[in-house]
Design a protein around this motif. Structure first.
Motif, PDB file in Angstrom:
ATOM      1  N   THR A 119       0.934  -1.256   0.072  1.00 33.12           N
ATOM      2  CA  THR A 119       0.006   0.059  -0.002  1.00 33.12           C
ATOM      3  C   THR A 119       0.764   1.166  -0.191  1.00 33.12           C
ATOM      4  OG1 THR A 119      -0.310  -0.069   2.381  1.00 33.12           O
ATOM      5  CG2 THR A 119      -2.103  -1.050   1.218  1.00 33.12           C
ATOM      6  N   ASP A 120       1.983   1.144  -0.570  1.00 33.21           N
ATOM      7  CA  ASP A 120       2.974   2.197  -0.686  1.00 33.21           C
ATOM      8  C   ASP A 120       4.187   1.904  -1.566  1.00 33.21           C
ATOM      9  OD1 ASP A 120       4.248   4.762  -0.257  1.00 33.21           O
ATOM     10  OD2 ASP A 120       4.780   4.488   1.660  1.00 33.21           O
ATOM     11  N   ALA A 121       4.827   2.645  -2.060  1.00 35.66           N
ATOM     12  CA  ALA A 121       5.952   2.206  -3.080  1.00 35.66           C
ATOM     13  C   ALA A 121       6.991   3.207  -2.797  1.00 35.66           C
ATOM     14  CB  ALA A 121       5.271   2.796  -4.486  1.00 35.66           C
ATOM     15  N   SER A 122       8.149   2.569  -3.033  1.00 38.28           N
ATOM     16  CA  SER A 122       9.575   3.354  -2.919  1.00 38.28           C
ATOM     17  C   SER A 122       9.860   4.095  -4.136  1.00 38.28           C
ATOM     18  CB  SER A 122      10.775   2.144  -2.775  1.00 38.28           C
ATOM     19  OG  SER A 122      11.957   2.559  -3.244  1.00 38.28           O
ATOM     20  N   PRO A 123      10.220   5.385  -3.779  1.00 36.95           N
ATOM     21  CA  PRO A 123      10.379   6.404  -4.736  1.00 36.95           C
ATOM     22  C   PRO A 123      11.628   5.684  -5.871  1.00 36.95           C
ATOM     23  CG  PRO A 123      10.119   7.388  -2.865  1.00 36.95           C
ATOM     24  CD  PRO A 123      10.316   6.301  -2.488  1.00 36.95           C
ATOM     25  N   SER A 124      12.720   5.202  -5.109  1.00 34.55           N
ATOM     26  CA  SER A 124      13.638   4.610  -6.176  1.00 34.55           C
ATOM     27  C   SER A 124      13.097   3.667  -7.128  1.00 34.55           C
ATOM     28  CB  SER A 124      14.658   4.291  -5.284  1.00 34.55           C
ATOM     29  OG  SER A 124      14.175   2.944  -4.491  1.00 34.55           O
TER      30      SER A 124
END
Length: 318
Positions: A119-124
């Protein structure tokens, strides 16, 4: 050990940052407490809660802590120090894998994150997925083999919008309808990418669209209903009111990867419609008998146009 691993990875798939609030006794607060408990897991394994002289056993409310104590009690019953040391080493490696995945590093043991919905994501990871699609706007296997599916879906949504805008400019069909229009050329699952395109005017970024869709599907998988649940998304064409309705357009058991697959199909649909409206006489290929060469030339023209549009609108992705 399997239950402990599942509890650890749930902290990755359900981070506190994705909760509505982290105030005391909220869901976000409980997630944060669980995540902070990582530092005490190995101690719980080495010195677990045991039945006291009165016959009572302390049970932790926190799932990570309780499963760690269960592992510790099993090891206590076995009574083999070498085994205990080996288990602690393995658990430390699993915790390290979760921590690496949280930072966007999916190498080594953290690679298992590529099959998890988050339910989130790493910007990288979003940036890495964007680079894959910049190399080929039609997609690449790295999106499934090396990257977080949620992050890859965010980047794919950005590139789908670019592909839809390019195709809309050429065909005159509204961008939110181009994928559905391509269904007349080739049967394909158009509802999910069409829904994503339709949400762009109401969202501040592809990230907000994708995270909300995946989060809702993950809630439904757990038997919960989002507060603003649409009881029949995508079922407008149903004739029988007694037919079951879909609570989510995504597969609740694998929503992020399912969404990523559908978004890439949406880009493919844009390519089909782009080819349908492209005047072959405007292309540089002078041999009308070589259909494969012409198809390759149209595909390359599509890639170039979509790449330019995606770069132009990259601010929405960042």
């Amino acid at each position: 050990m399997s239950a402990l691993s599942e509890s650890l990875w749930r902290c990755y798939t359900h981070p506190a940052s994705a909760a509505a609030s982290t105030e005391s006794n909220t869901e976000g607060w409980r997630r944060q407490q669980t995540r902070e408990g990582f530092a005490t897991v190995t101690e719980a394994i080495r010195s677990p809660h045991l039945v006291d002289e009165a016959g009572y056993l302390t049970v932790e409310y926190d799932p990570v802590q309780e499963t760690a104590h269960r592992v510790g009690r099993a090891l206590h019953a076995i009574g083999d120090q070498a085994l205990t040391d080996a288990v602690v080493t393995d658990v430390e490696a699993e915790i390290g894998a979760v921590e690496n995945a949280e930072l966007g590093d999916l190498t080594g043991r953290a690679a298992q994150a590529v099959v998890l919905s988050r339910t989130d994501a790493s910007p990288s990871q979003v940036a890495a997925a964007d680079a894959v699609l910049d190399k080929d706007p039609l997609g690449g296997s790295e999106l499934f083999r090396e990257l977080e599916p949620t992050a890859a879906a965010i980047a794919a949504a950005h590139w789908l919008k670019a592909a839809a805008d390019v195709t809309s400019d050429l065909s005159g069909i509204p961008a939110e309808q181009v994928v559905a229009a391509a269904d007349d050329i080739e049967a394909l699952p158009y509802r999910t990418p069409t829904a994503v395109l339709g949400l762009y005017p109401f969202a501040d970024s592809p990230r907000s669209i994708i995270v909300e869709m995946i989060s809702d599907a993950m809630l439904i998988a757990e038997g919960l209903a989002p507060a603003d649940l649409d009881l029949a998304p995508g079922d407008e064409e149903a004739d029988d009111e007694d037919e079951p309705v879909r609570l989510t357009l995504l597969d609740p058991s694998r929503p992020a990867r399912d969404l990523l697959e559908d978004l890439l199909i949406g880009i493919h649909a844009c390519r089909l419609l782009y080819a349908e409206y492209t005047d072959a006489d405007d292309l540089t290929d002078e041999d009308d008998d070589i259909e494969d060469d012409r198809r390759d030339e149209i595909d390359e023209a599509f890639r170039v146009a979509v790449r330019a549009r995606a770069v132009q609108d990259r601010g929405r992705l960042l």
